[in-house]
Design a protein around this motif. Structure first.
Motif, PDB file in Angstrom:
ATOM      1  N   HIS A 248     -61.019 -55.898 -11.697  1.00 15.75           N
ATOM      2  CA  HIS A 248     -60.407 -56.926 -10.971  1.00 15.75           C
ATOM      3  C   HIS A 248     -61.358 -57.801 -10.435  1.00 15.75           C
ATOM      4  O   HIS A 248     -61.925 -57.653  -9.473  1.00 15.75           O
TER       5      HIS A 248
ATOM      6  N   HIS B  29     -62.918 -62.140 -10.780  1.00 15.42           N
ATOM      7  CA  HIS B  29     -62.655 -63.609 -11.339  1.00 15.42           C
ATOM      8  C   HIS B  29     -63.928 -64.419 -11.554  1.00 15.42           C
ATOM      9  O   HIS B  29     -64.722 -64.485 -10.773  1.00 15.42           O
TER      10      HIS B  29
ATOM     11  N   LYS C 116     -51.054 -60.338 -15.116  1.00 19.00           N
ATOM     12  CA  LYS C 116     -51.367 -60.037 -13.689  1.00 19.00           C
ATOM     13  C   LYS C 116     -50.435 -60.813 -12.794  1.00 19.00           C
ATOM     14  O   LYS C 116     -50.062 -61.953 -13.292  1.00 19.00           O
TER      15      LYS C 116
ATOM     16  N   HIS D  20     -55.764 -54.223  -4.567  1.00 17.55           N
ATOM     17  CA  HIS D  20     -56.168 -54.435  -3.333  1.00 17.55           C
ATOM     18  C   HIS D  20     -55.691 -53.144  -2.480  1.00 17.55           C
ATOM     19  O   HIS D  20     -55.335 -53.680  -1.309  1.00 17.55           O
TER      20      HIS D  20
ATOM     21  N   ASP E 172     -63.021 -57.675  -6.574  1.00 18.76           N
ATOM     22  CA  ASP E 172     -62.383 -59.095  -6.489  1.00 18.76           C
ATOM     23  C   ASP E 172     -63.186 -60.211  -6.272  1.00 18.76           C
ATOM     24  O   ASP E 172     -63.009 -61.049  -5.354  1.00 18.76           O
TER      25      ASP E 172
ATOM     26  N   ARG F 159     -62.769 -68.413   0.204  1.00 23.39           N
ATOM     27  CA  ARG F 159     -62.736 -67.659  -0.387  1.00 23.39           C
ATOM     28  C   ARG F 159     -63.899 -67.022  -1.029  1.00 23.39           C
ATOM     29  O   ARG F 159     -64.264 -65.894  -1.151  1.00 23.39           O
TER      30      ARG F 159
HETATM   31 ZN   LIG Z   1     -58.133 -61.079  -7.391  1.00 23.78          ZN
END
Ligand SMILES: [Zn+2]
Length: 332
Positions: free
Chosen positions: A32, A34, A148, A210, A271, A287
């Motif tokens: 997981h 990005h 997702k 998460h 993440d 973020r």
């Molecule tokens: Zn994520």
């Protein structure tokens, strides 16, 4: 070439951005992450740093280091509605030598961009997800390898429920697994399994991501016993005062689950919003600032050594980082 033994070859095939891959070749997988919401970062990317070409070059240089640290596959869970850029992903995968798996699905509803979509009915979304898995994303033949779905609060809104039901139907039509962003602190998955059951989905095809945002072992055991996977991908947040539980509690939960016999239901990831780590400090958003201090290296440099120190075996680490992703993503 070394031929895989039968048990390794039995993992099926995964869909990466560079095409199908025997699942035993996925290796150590971060399930997981990005890589970049590329158009979003390109807007911020200083022109005199080289625009898109500069962003690609910086991303590739850093990803080669991630590969050298032992990571072989990264799963990018950036959906179309948060600026997924499939060509960017393909280019950095090819140039870095890291396998990458792209996703279809939706983050939250309403979307944060005005990307055109079919009618947001269950049928319309199912068709859209299936198209991205079977034919290709945008105008390319690059196929999504996982679905997702984001559920923002304790219970899904009706639009989120529509997305979740569509994800299940697309999963059943294609074999793709589903990863769900769920609020573990409020035991959100307990509400979601009712919908998954109603749609008749095999729990082995689902990961609640998460999950370590909760320290509730009873919640974890309930889900794992039913066959659902738990992704522990926010462990680094336990080092920050604003986020509970602490890193120690998150790591203890992982160890307790392993001791209860559920290493086969755990993913380790972080993440990471990798694109943000390539920007100058003053360009970063909130973020990027809560990303793991070690970025894409948190799992290999910090989490795994920490777990080993607690007595987690090499074999269990292998199960969580290699075997579980092989079975989960090698479903084609
Ligand atoms: Zn994520």
């Amino acid at each position: 070439m070394v031929r895989p033994v039968a048990s390794e070859a039995a993992g099926g095939s995964a869909q990466t951005v560079l095409g199908p891959l025997d699942a035993y070749r996925l290796g150590f997988t971060l399930a997981h992450e990005h890589i970049a919401d590329a158009p979003y970062y390109l807007d911020k990317w200083p022109k005199d740093w080289g625009g898109r070409a500069g962003l690609v070059a910086r991303a590739v240089a850093k990803l080669k280091l991630v590969r050298a640290a032992g990571v072989s596959t990264i799963v990018d869970l950036t959906t179309y509605d948060v600026w997924r850029d499939i060509r960017f992903l393909e280019e950095v995968s090819r140039k870095s030598g890291l396998n990458m798996i792209a996703c279809t699905g939706q983050r939250f509803f309403p979307p944060t961009t005005s990307v055109s979509m079919p009618a947001r009915t269950i049928d319309g979304l199912t068709e859209f997800f299936v198209k991205e898995i079977k034919q290709g994303i945008d105008d390319t033949s690059i196929k999504a390898g996982v679905i997702k779905i984001g559920i923002a609060a304790k219970a899904p809104t009706s639009s989120e429920e529509t997305g979740l039901r569509a994800a299940v139907r697309a999963s059943k039509a294609t074999g793709a697994s589903i990863r769900i962003h769920a609020r573990a602190a409020e035991r959100a998955a307990d509400n979601l399994v009712v919908i998954l059951d109603d749609e008749g989905l095999n729990p082995a095809r689902v990961s609640f991501d998460h999950s370590d945002d909760s320290g509730d072992l009873d919640y974890f055991l309930g889900l794992a016993r039913r066959g659902y996977s738990l992704s522990m991908d926010h462990v680094h947040r336990g080092t920050m005062p604003d986020f509970k539980p602490s890193l120690e509690i998150r790591a203890e939960c992982i160890k307790s689950l392993i001791n209860a016999g559920f290493a086969g239901k755990i993913f380790l990831s972080q993440d990471c919003e990798f694109g943000g780590s390539l920007l100058p400090e003053d360009e970063k958003g909130w973020r990027d600032k809560i990303d793991p201090p070690d970025g894409m290296f948190f799992v290999t440099r910090k989490l795994i050594p920490h777990l080993k120190q607690m007595g987690v075996s090499e074999r269990d680490i292998h199960t969580m980082t290699v075997e579980n992703p092989r079975a989960f993503f090698g479903s084609f």
